[in-house]
Motif scaffolding. Structure first.
Motif, PDB file in Angstrom:
ATOM      1  N   GLN A   1       2.984   4.339   1.070  1.00 25.23           N
ATOM      2  CA  GLN A   1       3.920   4.481   2.161  1.00 25.23           C
ATOM      3  C   GLN A   1       4.104   5.942   2.517  1.00 25.23           C
ATOM      4  O   GLN A   1       3.891   6.832   1.722  1.00 25.23           O
ATOM      5  CB  GLN A   1       5.268   3.856   1.785  1.00 25.23           C
ATOM      6  CG  GLN A   1       5.222   2.346   1.705  1.00 25.23           C
ATOM      7  CD  GLN A   1       6.602   1.752   1.547  1.00 25.23           C
ATOM      8  OE1 GLN A   1       7.468   2.342   0.929  1.00 25.23           O
ATOM      9  NE2 GLN A   1       6.815   0.577   2.107  1.00 25.23           N
TER      10      GLN A   1
ATOM     11  N   GLY B   1       0.817  -1.209   0.000  1.00 27.56           N
ATOM     12  CA  GLY B   1       0.000   0.000   0.000  1.00 27.56           C
ATOM     13  C   GLY B   1       0.845   1.250   0.000  1.00 27.56           C
ATOM     14  O   GLY B   1       2.067   1.199  -0.063  1.00 27.56           O
TER      15      GLY B   1
ATOM     16  N   LEU C   1      -2.717   0.156   8.859  1.00 24.20           N
ATOM     17  CA  LEU C   1      -1.586   1.057   9.037  1.00 24.20           C
ATOM     18  C   LEU C   1      -0.846   1.260   7.719  1.00 24.20           C
ATOM     19  O   LEU C   1      -0.739   0.347   6.905  1.00 24.20           O
ATOM     20  CB  LEU C   1      -0.595   0.499  10.057  1.00 24.20           C
ATOM     21  CG  LEU C   1      -1.043   0.403  11.516  1.00 24.20           C
ATOM     22  CD1 LEU C   1       0.094  -0.164  12.362  1.00 24.20           C
ATOM     23  CD2 LEU C   1      -1.469   1.771  12.027  1.00 24.20           C
TER      24      LEU C   1
ATOM     25  N   LYS D   1      -2.193   5.800  10.888  1.00 24.17           N
ATOM     26  CA  LYS D   1      -3.537   5.276  10.626  1.00 24.17           C
ATOM     27  C   LYS D   1      -4.450   6.434  10.238  1.00 24.17           C
ATOM     28  O   LYS D   1      -4.523   7.432  10.951  1.00 24.17           O
ATOM     29  CB  LYS D   1      -4.090   4.561  11.854  1.00 24.17           C
ATOM     30  CG  LYS D   1      -5.417   3.856  11.607  1.00 24.17           C
ATOM     31  CD  LYS D   1      -5.783   2.944  12.755  1.00 24.17           C
ATOM     32  CE  LYS D   1      -6.319   3.707  13.948  1.00 24.17           C
ATOM     33  NZ  LYS D   1      -7.666   4.250  13.707  1.00 24.17           N
TER      34      LYS D   1
ATOM     35  N   PHE E   1      10.758   2.588  12.163  1.00 21.29           N
ATOM     36  CA  PHE E   1       9.658   2.811  11.227  1.00 21.29           C
ATOM     37  C   PHE E   1       8.607   3.701  11.860  1.00 21.29           C
ATOM     38  O   PHE E   1       8.249   3.517  13.028  1.00 21.29           O
ATOM     39  CB  PHE E   1       8.969   1.492  10.849  1.00 21.29           C
ATOM     40  CG  PHE E   1       9.777   0.588   9.975  1.00 21.29           C
ATOM     41  CD1 PHE E   1      10.443  -0.501  10.515  1.00 21.29           C
ATOM     42  CD2 PHE E   1       9.848   0.803   8.610  1.00 21.29           C
ATOM     43  CE1 PHE E   1      11.184  -1.352   9.713  1.00 21.29           C
ATOM     44  CE2 PHE E   1      10.584  -0.044   7.793  1.00 21.29           C
ATOM     45  CZ  PHE E   1      11.252  -1.115   8.354  1.00 21.29           C
TER      46      PHE E   1
ATOM     47  N   PHE F   1       3.001   2.328   6.478  1.00 25.24           N
ATOM     48  CA  PHE F   1       4.349   2.386   7.036  1.00 25.24           C
ATOM     49  C   PHE F   1       5.262   3.298   6.237  1.00 25.24           C
ATOM     50  O   PHE F   1       5.144   3.417   5.016  1.00 25.24           O
ATOM     51  CB  PHE F   1       4.962   0.989   7.082  1.00 25.24           C
ATOM     52  CG  PHE F   1       4.590   0.223   8.310  1.00 25.24           C
ATOM     53  CD1 PHE F   1       3.376  -0.430   8.385  1.00 25.24           C
ATOM     54  CD2 PHE F   1       5.433   0.180   9.402  1.00 25.24           C
ATOM     55  CE1 PHE F   1       3.005  -1.118   9.532  1.00 25.24           C
ATOM     56  CE2 PHE F   1       5.089  -0.508  10.547  1.00 25.24           C
ATOM     57  CZ  PHE F   1       3.863  -1.159  10.617  1.00 25.24           C
ATOM     58  N   GLY F   2       6.202   3.920   6.943  1.00 21.82           N
ATOM     59  CA  GLY F   2       7.288   4.622   6.282  1.00 21.82           C
ATOM     60  C   GLY F   2       8.329   3.628   5.790  1.00 21.82           C
ATOM     61  O   GLY F   2       8.249   2.426   6.083  1.00 21.82           O
ATOM     62  N   GLU F   3       9.290   4.129   5.038  1.00 19.79           N
ATOM     63  CA  GLU F   3      10.307   3.257   4.448  1.00 19.79           C
ATOM     64  C   GLU F   3      11.373   2.822   5.447  1.00 19.79           C
ATOM     65  O   GLU F   3      12.148   1.916   5.171  1.00 19.79           O
ATOM     66  CB  GLU F   3      10.983   3.944   3.248  1.00 19.79           C
ATOM     67  CG  GLU F   3      10.028   4.304   2.136  1.00 19.79           C
ATOM     68  CD  GLU F   3       9.573   5.745   2.203  1.00 19.79           C
ATOM     69  OE1 GLU F   3       9.280   6.313   1.144  1.00 19.79           O
ATOM     70  OE2 GLU F   3       9.503   6.309   3.316  1.00 19.79           O
TER      71      GLU F   3
END
Lengths: 112, 116
Positions: free
Chosen positions: A3, A1, A100, A92, A88, A102-104
């Protein structure tokens, strides 16, 4: 999804230095979470933020929920070798149910 | 509190076989659990949302028939990788959260799947 934009991608610091990393998005989030992941393990929750402007500490870690609800930062003070790992952010959205984003990740290396 | 147990931690299987991964909430009930996949040096990518007593919700691009999810009780969700191939080799992680505010999402310790 989708990021989140997390920076920096990696950091190499000396023990005792302070660290700062952040996540930004063009979308609004109603929850921000910061995790640490060590090799071969699942992420461990460090700090959870639920309100815009909220500033929360957990020992040497401090995180803030941006006032615009589109960003968050994590600070680590007086780093020690065991802070090594990947950090990370995760957010939400109100429109995404419990899912959730997430960042990279930020790979942190602390030199003794 | 809020402990999530994942089993096995590592599994090696032959191409064409199926592998089942379990995710259990040990001290709380979870009507919803999440399954992620993580490639080396990459972030977590949500595969599916597991809903107790109903069908899982899969993310776009995730094959439902390939990754079978069963959430038969409030404390257990399983992910079965069917007819595994080497490209399915990855780190699979589950997460869950207790109901109500004030809790983040707790993750299992992950399962390293290697398909040979």
């Amino acid at each position: 999804g989708q990021q989140l934009n997390q920076s920096p991608q990696s950091m190499f610091i000396q023990e005792g230095e302070d660290v700062s990393m952040n996540c930004t998005s063009s979308s609004i989030f109603n929850t921000w979470l910061w995790y640490k992941q060590e090799p071969g393990e699942g992420p461990v929750l460090l700090i959870a933020l639920y309100k815009a402007g909220e500033l929360t500490s957990n020992g040497r870690l401090t995180a803030q929920f941006g006032i615009t609800r589109k960003d968050s930062f994590l600070n680590i003070s007086a780093s020690i070798p065991s802070d090594v790992g990947i950090y990370f952010c995760a957010g939400k959205k109100e429109t995404s149910g419990s899912r959730l984003t997430f960042g990279e990740g930020t790979q942190l290396t602390v030199n003794p | 509190g809020a402990v999530v147990s994942q089993h096995p931690s590592r599994v090696i299987c032959k191409s064409g076989t199926s592998v089942k991964i379990e995710c259990r909430s040990l001290d709380f009930q979870a009507t919803t659990m999440f399954w992620y996949r993580q490639f080396p040096k990459q972030s977590l990518m949500l595969m599916a949302t597991s809903n107790e007593g109903s069908k899982a919700t899969y993310e776009q691009g995730v094959e439902k028939d390939k990754f079978l999810i069963n959430h038969a009780s409030l404390t257990l969700s399983t992910l079965t990788v069917t007819s595994a191939h080497p490209e399915d080799s990855s780190f699979y992680i589950c997460s869950a959260t207790p109901q109500g505010a004030g809790y983040g999402y707790t993750f299992g310790s992950g399962t390293r799947l290697t398909v040979v």
